[in-house]
Design an enzyme around this catalytic site. Structure first.
Site, PDB file in Angstrom:
ATOM      1  N   SER A  67      -4.538 -26.934 -14.502  1.00  0.00           N
ATOM      2  CA  SER A  67      -4.596 -26.552 -15.922  1.00  0.00           C
ATOM      3  C   SER A  67      -3.179 -26.354 -16.461  1.00  0.00           C
ATOM      4  CB  SER A  67      -5.362 -25.221 -16.051  1.00  0.00           C
ATOM      5  OG  SER A  67      -5.109 -24.586 -17.283  1.00  0.00           O
ATOM      6  N   TYR A 105      -8.037 -16.597 -15.085  1.00  0.00           N
ATOM      7  CA  TYR A 105      -8.032 -18.064 -15.065  1.00  0.00           C
ATOM      8  C   TYR A 105      -6.644 -18.581 -14.690  1.00  0.00           C
ATOM      9  CZ  TYR A 105      -8.892 -22.796 -16.956  1.00  0.00           C
ATOM     10  OH  TYR A 105      -9.032 -24.156 -17.122  1.00  0.00           O
TER      11      TYR A 105
END
Ligand code: NAP
Ligand code: GCO
Length: 266
Positions: free
Chosen positions: A147, A160
């Protein structure tokens, strides 16, 4: 080897986790176009069924399994079933993931753990389940979906970002430990992709205006737009094919240039 052969996935067995829709679906569809046999899993039968219907509508003969990738026993059972029913897994894409957008000090430890469990522990469990057969077969490909948050932080995504930062290093460690067995483990770091996971960040406001985050991220992306799941297919085929046999431990950012750009002046 010719270029088309280099990028071919003909007769390869590719398992993409969480691929009933979204980024996983885009990657699996590209793999199918490159000749791979598609296997995917999702946590609920209803999503596996929906995924199978979508693949069929797209002319892809996929096989779907119900599996919670955080559950090591379920994962081991699924991998054994796939090996018996389809064949040894040549390509694993650790795509399944969740996010909880909560200010860190408002987040419970359990909520933090849930994100780490799916986004970091599960890729470990999945890789551990497929590597022994890859070694026996003479090699394989593992692609971890990282990510922007493998490199950057932002408010409300502490768990996250911690998971995706860890996934970057797990990718490098699998490369370090198993590269000797002709296993290449790389990551793809998508930018901002229009999927259900980011739908809340694109919702129209009550007055019909664009979501502030939608405006923000388009100003941070040189292309000035959200990316589509299909745009990850080409980079994924590259990392899944012989074209990338000398690439290992690399995170390939497919972000439209976000990481290179300070952002448009308001
Ligand atoms: P998504 O639309 O939320 O889809 C996630 C998929 O993972 C769903 O099919 C979901 O199944 C499945 N899943 C979740 N928990 C699972 C579990 N425990 N076991 C099995 N399957 C599970 O997400 P996406 O946007 O396609 O993102 C896919 C991956 O890319 C994620 O790892 C995400 O972090 C990453 N990523 C996304 C973006 C983006 O902008 N969208 C950018 C960078 C990275 P259910 O529907 O049944 O829950
Ligand atoms: C967020 C988004 C991002 C994307 C992606 C960016 O809330 O910031 O969900 O985290 O999902 O990971 O690369």
């Amino acid at each position: 080897m010719g270029v088309s052969e280099m990028f071919s996935l003909k007769d390869k067995v590719a398992l993409v986790t969480g691929a009933s829709y979204g980024i996983g679906y885009g990657i699996a569809s590209a793999f199918a176009a490159a000749g791979a046999k598609i296997v995917f899993c999702d946590i609920k039968q209803e999503f596996v069924d929906k995924g199978l219907a979508s693949y069929k509508a797209d002319g892809i003969d996929a096989k779907g399994y119900v599996c919670d990738v955080t559950n090591e026993e379920m994962v081991q059972d699924m991998v054994k079933k796939i090996e018996a029913e389809v064949g040894v897994i040549d390509i694993l894409v650790n795509n399944a993931g969740i996010i909880k957008r909560i200010p860190m000090c408002d987040m419970t430890a359990d909520e933090f753990r849930q994100v780490i469990d799916v986004d970091l522990n599960a890729p470990f469990i999945m890789a551990k389940a497929v590597i022994p057969s890859m070694i026996e077969k003479g090699g394989g490909k593992i692609i971890n979906i990282c990510s922007m948050m493998s490199e950057l932080g932002r408010e409300t995504v502490s768990a996250y970002a911690a998971a995706k930062g860890g996934l970057k290093m797990l990718t490098r460690n699998i490369c370090s430990e198993y590269g000797q067995y002709n296993i290449q483990c790389n990551g793809i770091g998508p930018g901002y992709i229009a999927t259900p996971q980011t739908a809340p960040l694109r919702e129209k406001q009550a007055d019909g205006s664009r979501h502030p985050f939608d405006q923000f991220i388009c100003g941070r992306t040189p292309a000035g737009r959200w990316l589509n799941p299909d745009e990850l297919g080409g980079p994924a085929v590259f990392l899944a094919s012989s074209a990338s046999d000398a690439v290992n431990g690399h995170i390939l950012y497919v972000d439209g240039g976000i990481l290179a750009y300070i952002g448009k002046q308001p």
